[in-house]
Design an enzyme around this catalytic site. Sequence first.
Site, PDB file in Angstrom:
ATOM      1  N   ASN A   9      -8.040 -37.564  39.382  1.00 44.13           N
ATOM      2  CA  ASN A   9      -7.450 -36.360  38.789  1.00 44.13           C
ATOM      3  C   ASN A   9      -8.551 -35.312  38.706  1.00 44.13           C
ATOM      4  OD1 ASN A   9      -6.229 -34.403  37.272  1.00 44.13           O
ATOM      5  ND2 ASN A   9      -6.111 -35.613  35.385  1.00 44.13           N
ATOM      6  N   LYS A  11      -8.269 -32.288  37.920  1.00 43.22           N
ATOM      7  CA  LYS A  11      -7.975 -31.277  36.881  1.00 43.22           C
ATOM      8  C   LYS A  11      -8.221 -29.872  37.449  1.00 43.22           C
ATOM      9  CE  LYS A  11      -9.206 -34.714  33.474  1.00 43.22           C
ATOM     10  NZ  LYS A  11      -9.565 -35.009  32.103  1.00 43.22           N
ATOM     11  N   HIS A  97       0.179 -36.250  31.388  1.00 43.35           N
ATOM     12  CA  HIS A  97      -1.242 -36.367  31.043  1.00 43.35           C
ATOM     13  C   HIS A  97      -1.443 -35.824  29.626  1.00 43.35           C
ATOM     14  CE1 HIS A  97      -5.555 -35.769  30.997  1.00 43.35           C
ATOM     15  NE2 HIS A  97      -5.621 -36.636  31.992  1.00 43.35           N
ATOM     16  N   GLU A  99      -3.573 -33.986  28.375  1.00 41.22           N
ATOM     17  CA  GLU A  99      -3.917 -32.553  28.299  1.00 41.22           C
ATOM     18  C   GLU A  99      -2.661 -31.702  28.436  1.00 41.22           C
ATOM     19  OE1 GLU A  99      -6.938 -32.700  31.322  1.00 41.22           O
ATOM     20  OE2 GLU A  99      -8.174 -33.907  29.986  1.00 41.22           O
ATOM     21  N   GLU A 169      -4.057 -44.147  28.946  1.00 39.90           N
ATOM     22  CA  GLU A 169      -5.255 -43.347  28.744  1.00 39.90           C
ATOM     23  C   GLU A 169      -5.430 -43.039  27.260  1.00 39.90           C
ATOM     24  OE1 GLU A 169      -6.376 -41.125  32.532  1.00 39.90           O
ATOM     25  OE2 GLU A 169      -4.913 -39.879  31.508  1.00 39.90           O
ATOM     26  N   GLY A 175     -12.801 -38.138  28.897  1.00 40.79           N
ATOM     27  CA  GLY A 175     -13.851 -37.131  28.992  1.00 40.79           C
ATOM     28  C   GLY A 175     -14.873 -37.192  27.862  1.00 40.79           C
ATOM     29  N   SER A 215     -12.998 -42.207  30.735  1.00 43.07           N
ATOM     30  CA  SER A 215     -14.438 -42.402  30.955  1.00 43.07           C
ATOM     31  C   SER A 215     -14.743 -43.638  31.790  1.00 43.07           C
ATOM     32  CB  SER A 215     -15.183 -42.459  29.610  1.00 43.07           C
ATOM     33  OG  SER A 215     -15.014 -41.241  28.910  1.00 43.07           O
TER      34      SER A 215
HETATM   35  C1  PEP Z   1      -8.255 -38.272  32.796  1.00 43.07           C
HETATM   36  O1  PEP Z   1      -8.278 -37.128  32.384  1.00 43.07           O
HETATM   37  O2  PEP Z   1      -7.218 -38.730  33.287  1.00 43.07           O
HETATM   38  C2  PEP Z   1      -9.471 -39.068  32.679  1.00 43.07           C
HETATM   39  C3  PEP Z   1      -9.356 -40.369  32.716  1.00 43.07           C
HETATM   40  O3  PEP Z   1     -10.639 -38.370  32.526  1.00 43.07           O
HETATM   41  P1  PEP Z   1     -12.112 -39.003  32.430  1.00 43.07           P
HETATM   42  O4  PEP Z   1     -12.222 -40.048  33.500  1.00 43.07           O
HETATM   43  O5  PEP Z   1     -13.021 -37.840  32.680  1.00 43.07           O
HETATM   44  O6  PEP Z   1     -12.247 -39.586  31.063  1.00 43.07           O
END
Ligand code: PEP
Length: 255
Positions: A9, A11, A97, A99, A169, A175, A215
């Site tokens: 992703n 973003k 997601h 976000e 998630e 993040g 992460s």
């Molecule tokens: C995400 O936003 O789907 C995600 C897993 O981000 P990150 O790997 O940066 O934590």
Amino acid sequence: MRKKIVAANWKMNLKLAEGAELVNDLYNTMPALSNNCNVVIAPPYTHLLQTATQLAVIDHVYLGAQNCHHESSGAYTGEISAGMLRSTEVDYVIIGHSERRQYFGEDNELLARKVNQVLSNSMNVIYCCGEPLEIRDAHTQNIYVEQQLKKGLFHLSAEQLIDVVIAYEPIWAIGTGRTATSTQAQDMHAHIRSVIADQYGADVAANISILYGGSCKPSNAAELFACADVDGGLIGGASLKADEFIGIISAMIKS
Ligand code: PEP
């Protein structure tokens, strides 16, 4: 047999030329994938056509999008429909997601409509779920995630669910550099699979891919992917660097 999948992703990152360079680097170093071991790359909308052309020559790597609108067409200035995504060779659409839920107010009912749009345009859904920190601290994460699944997905038939991948998630891990432990990930993935089994039966539950996101890096991917109910990952930050993303893909292949 359920698929292992690692999905990128991007973003709102990378200009067009930077995206092209990243996919080119991935192409040059991609380990051998297979029917049951796939990669998805979800760039911003503006990169879809370019990325589609690049991915056409890489086996088992599919194009993803990060969102779509809940209506099929109309006066929705600035929005993109599922049909438009399909017309640019998109195979997977990330829906729900955290976000999108947090910054754009998308709730489970709206997400159910987006899920319908994706499936009716012959694409696969990557449906995201996961709890915020206060829910984890209150130990109510199982019921929280269960509600996200029930409201966003459980209107689907078992046949429709074949085209759905779930991404767990935990918001506190996205993040932040704070990854869920493999025990926390496995516990939630097993819970998700049991909720699916209760609704759709053991066969359907055994065949649905459940990805972990939050992460995930080359250094922790192997341990996470070794968990019995973790079938790969949805990767944010680490998908923006070819060597890191390839490290995670390699961990999936070995798992
Ligand atoms: C995400 O936003 O789907 C995600 C897993 O981000 P990150 O790997 O940066 O934590």
